[in-house]
Enzyme design. Structure first.
Site, PDB file in Angstrom:
ATOM      1  CE  LYS A  69      47.002  38.068  39.220  1.00  0.00           C
ATOM      2  NZ  LYS A  69      47.534  39.036  40.170  1.00  0.00           N
ATOM      3  CB  THR A  70      46.696  37.242  45.398  1.00  0.00           C
ATOM      4  OG1 THR A  70      46.402  38.032  44.246  1.00  0.00           O
ATOM      5  CG2 THR A  70      47.314  38.147  46.444  1.00  0.00           C
ATOM      6  CG  ASP A  91      50.861  39.902  40.866  1.00  0.00           C
ATOM      7  OD1 ASP A  91      50.487  38.957  40.149  1.00  0.00           O
ATOM      8  OD2 ASP A  91      50.068  40.624  41.495  1.00  0.00           O
ATOM      9  CD  GLU A  92      48.276  41.399  37.200  1.00  0.00           C
ATOM     10  OE1 GLU A  92      48.323  40.870  36.074  1.00  0.00           O
ATOM     11  OE2 GLU A  92      47.230  41.479  37.867  1.00  0.00           O
ATOM     12  CD  GLN A  95      43.465  38.352  33.200  1.00  0.00           C
ATOM     13  OE1 GLN A  95      42.905  39.287  33.759  1.00  0.00           O
ATOM     14  NE2 GLN A  95      43.781  37.250  33.845  1.00  0.00           N
ATOM     15  NE  ARG A 104      38.070  40.979  34.623  1.00  0.00           N
ATOM     16  CZ  ARG A 104      39.064  40.296  35.187  1.00  0.00           C
ATOM     17  NH1 ARG A 104      39.383  40.511  36.441  1.00  0.00           N
ATOM     18  NH2 ARG A 104      39.750  39.393  34.519  1.00  0.00           N
TER      19      ARG A 104
END
Length: 674
Positions: A28-29, A214-215, A245, A602
């Protein structure tokens, strides 16, 4: 690396509202940084009309670094990449007049807030720590939901609600008269201002013509409202998030905001990023199957092209000591056989209290480790106290520093005195320190209170005068005259704690002395420069130096979000721990499932779940059930370790110890050889 079709579509869609549902590890970044470049290079946007907001300083720094690689400095000039709170602060700084504030407002941190509320509410809450914590989080929730003290009073249903609403009113009045803001005000004030003031709203909509968030799943009510007010009817924005998330509801985050977007912006374009570049397909399959048990507004399934991968192991230990021993034993063996680095391993747990046995075991085996989320040096109360004194010596107008130190150590200058001083200073547009010398102050403050206040400010003024000539002596005098050491012994939990805290003060003093005198490499600094350097402690707290060192990583599941590790141990997979008992009691297991999902995703290559047959809880022995989440995973992909023969706990302990000892000997031998 080329963008995949989903990423490409997300970058190129710029004509209306856009929601990018970005699964864990889906890049996503990259999408956000490429989209910023696309807006500037292909769509005619100027960098200064684009803002990208995220939640943590770390994420903002990472995004800035990525954008700098893509765009040159010239092209990126004026681009805003910041946290929500920094953007809010920027709006307040530019619009303080419209908010009816002085320009030199100060910020309160959580310690300042606790100290003030403790004094203001003493007659109702009697300094009860639990009630004070509840009050702080209630006020925070009210502010996040855009509820003012009057609104809180009208919502009150119980006696406790009434008391809390009353305390909120006192707190609000005090902050206003002292020209101070707390953390939640940084979102609340800009949101209310943009709601109520059309001219200001238009000015900011002109300024930010494209907004990226973002997020997004971590936004609360006021942050969502702020986003809506900034984008207006043009609705040129991209929000990137993952409802699976969302793990911060206890901080006011509302994953429902993803669904609300659909209602508020019917033209919303939803783009899914489902290809994961982090984990094996088996790990993702387990994560997908687990999270499918939660209700979803948008369906998505992660997939990977990195191969199917190793089976997921489930290991049962006798108790928490045995669990730590098994993890460290596995880790040593795996490290030795696979010639890996220690930083490739993460031990993830639900609560901080679980880390102690792992720390002990890692130390006994001389393995390097790092715990994320510990208290940094600059956020310790004694360091913040001393820095507040230094801030006042170099800037008499720093009201927040003044408020922190005026009664530390105790000087009988209570909240009522401070409120009167605050009102007086506000009316005359002066700082609290400067206003304390006004002759007219006698009209509102009586003899003894005024005397205590002026004794303190005159003493500070003398120290400040000395600091201009001999800064080191001035600071030494300051610490000695206020008898800070005695204050630490009075207020610390034990004499040992007081000694440790005084040692921290000495450390800060010696760093400061070095900086003031200069070293072979660095020129001497002024006291003001030293204070600025310390106040920008974000630089010092980043722990960036630690991130590349070769250490086993220990952290809570919450702290692990956004990170990735080749080998993950997810420990304490038991009912009552994960899902946590309080979430089971409150029927909020969905959020705990998202937390388990974050933990699983993770892992890049191998994942081991640990659980115990017995565990000590509050001094008693309990026999927990395996976590329901383990049973929801695809069992064909799990390898449950089964005991083949019955072995007594003593024998098992012995075998375990001798195995660890053998591995340690092997390791020492190989170290010696190296």
């Amino acid at each position: 690396m080329r963008l995949n079709p989903g990423q490409q579509q997300a970058v190129e869609f710029v004509t209306g509202p856009c929601l990018v549902l970005a699964g864990a590890g889906s890049g996503k970044t990259r999408v956000i940084t490429n989209k910023i470049a696309h807006l500037i290079r292909e769509c005619g946007y100027q960098a200064r009309h684009i803002a990208a907001v995220t939640f943590t300083n770390k994420a903002a720094r990472e995004m800035k670094a990525r954008v700098a690689q893509t765009l040159g400095r010239k092209e990126a000039r004026g681009l805003v990449i910041s946290t929500f709170h920094t953007l809010g602060l920027d709006i307040i700084k530019r619009e303080y007049a419209a908010l009816g504030m002085k320009s030199n407002f100060s910020l309160f941190d959580d310690q300042d807030q606790m100290a003030l509320l403790k004094e203001l509410t003493a007659q109702w809450l009697e300094e009860d720590k639990t009630l004070l914590q509840q009050l702080i989080s209630t006020i925070s929730n009210w502010k996040n939901d855009l509820v003012d003290p009057a609104g809180a009073a009208s919502l009150a249903r119980s006696e406790r609600d009434n008391i809390f609403a009353h305390c909120y009113g006192l707190y609000h009045a005090h902050l206003k008269s002292c020209n101070v803001l707390d953390f939640d005000d940084l979102i609340l004030l800009p949101t209310l201002l943009l709601q109520r003031n059309e001219a200001v709203r238009e000015r900011w909509q002109q300024r930010i013509r494209y907004l990226l968030v973002d997020e997004y799943q971590d936004t609360n009510t006021s942050q969502y409202e702020l986003v809506k007010l900034l984008v207006g009817h043009r609705a040129r924005f991209t929000v990137v998030g993952d409802d699976d998330q969302s793990i911060y509801s206890w901080r006011g985050a509302r994953p429902q905001n993803l669904a609300l977007l659909n209602q508020d912006f019917p033209a919303l374009q939803v783009i899914k990023l489902e290809q994961n570049y982090r984990s094996t397909q088996r790990i993702l399959k387990a994560a997908n199957i687990l999270i499918a048990n939660n209700p979803h507004v948008f369906e998505k399934k992660l997939f990977s092209e990195l191969g199917y991968g190793a089976e997921l192991k489930v290991v049962t230990a006798n108790n928490e000591d045995h669990e730590a021993e098994r993890v460290v034993g596995e880790l040593i063996a795996h490290h030795f056989i696979n010639k890996t680095q220690y930083k490739d391993y993460a031990i993830l747990y639900r609560g901080n209290h679980q880390s102690r046995v792992f720390e002990k075991m890692l130390m006994q085996n001389r393995l390097p480790y790092r715990i994320s989320g510990g208290t940094s040096f600059f956020s310790r109360p004694e360091i913040k106290d001393l820095l507040a004194y230094l801030r006042i010596l170099t800037n008499a107008d720093d009201d927040s520093a003044f408020l922190r130190i005026v009664n530390t150590p105790r000087r009988e200058i209570g909240p009522a005195t401070l409120q009167k001083l605050g009102d007086w200073a506000m009316a005359r547009n002066k700082s609290l320190f400067t206003a304390s010398f006004d002759i007219g102050l006698q009209q509102t403050l009586n003899g003894r209170n005024l005397e205590s206040l002026q004794r303190f400010t005159l003493w500070l003024r003398e120290i400040a005068a000395l600091a201009e000539r001999e800064p080191i002596n001035a600071v030494r005098d300051l610490i000695r005259c206020m008898d800070y050491q005695s204050w630490l012994f009075e207020t610390s939990a034990s004499p040992k704690a007081a000694e440790m805290r005084m040692k921290n003060v000495d450390t800060l003093f010696s760093w400061m002395t070095e900086m003031l005198e200069g070293t072979d490499l660095d020129e001497p600094m002024t006291l003001a420069q030293v204070v600025t350097r310390f106040t920008l402690r974000d630089m010092l707290e980043r722990g960036e130096g630690d991130e590349d060192t070769d250490q086993v990583q220990l952290m809570t599941l919450h702290a692990s979000k956004g990170l990735e590790f080749p080998y993950v141990f997810l420990v304490g997979m038991e009912e009552g721990l994960l899902p946590h008992q309080s979430s089971i009691d409150e029927s909020n297991v969905d959020e705990e499932r998202r937390l388990a999902y974050v933990g699983i995703t993770r892992a890049q290559r191998e994942l081991t779940f640990m659980l115990c047959r017995e565990r000590r809880q509050y001094g008693e022995l309990i026999r927990p059930e395996p976590s329901r989440f383990l049973l929801e995973l695809p069992q064909d992909d799990l390898q449950w370790e089964t005991e083949r023969k019955v072995v007594s706990p003593e024998q098992r302990m012995k075998t375990g110890q001798s195995r660890v000892a053998g591995l340690r000997a092997m390791l020492d031998k190989s170290r010696g050889a190296g």
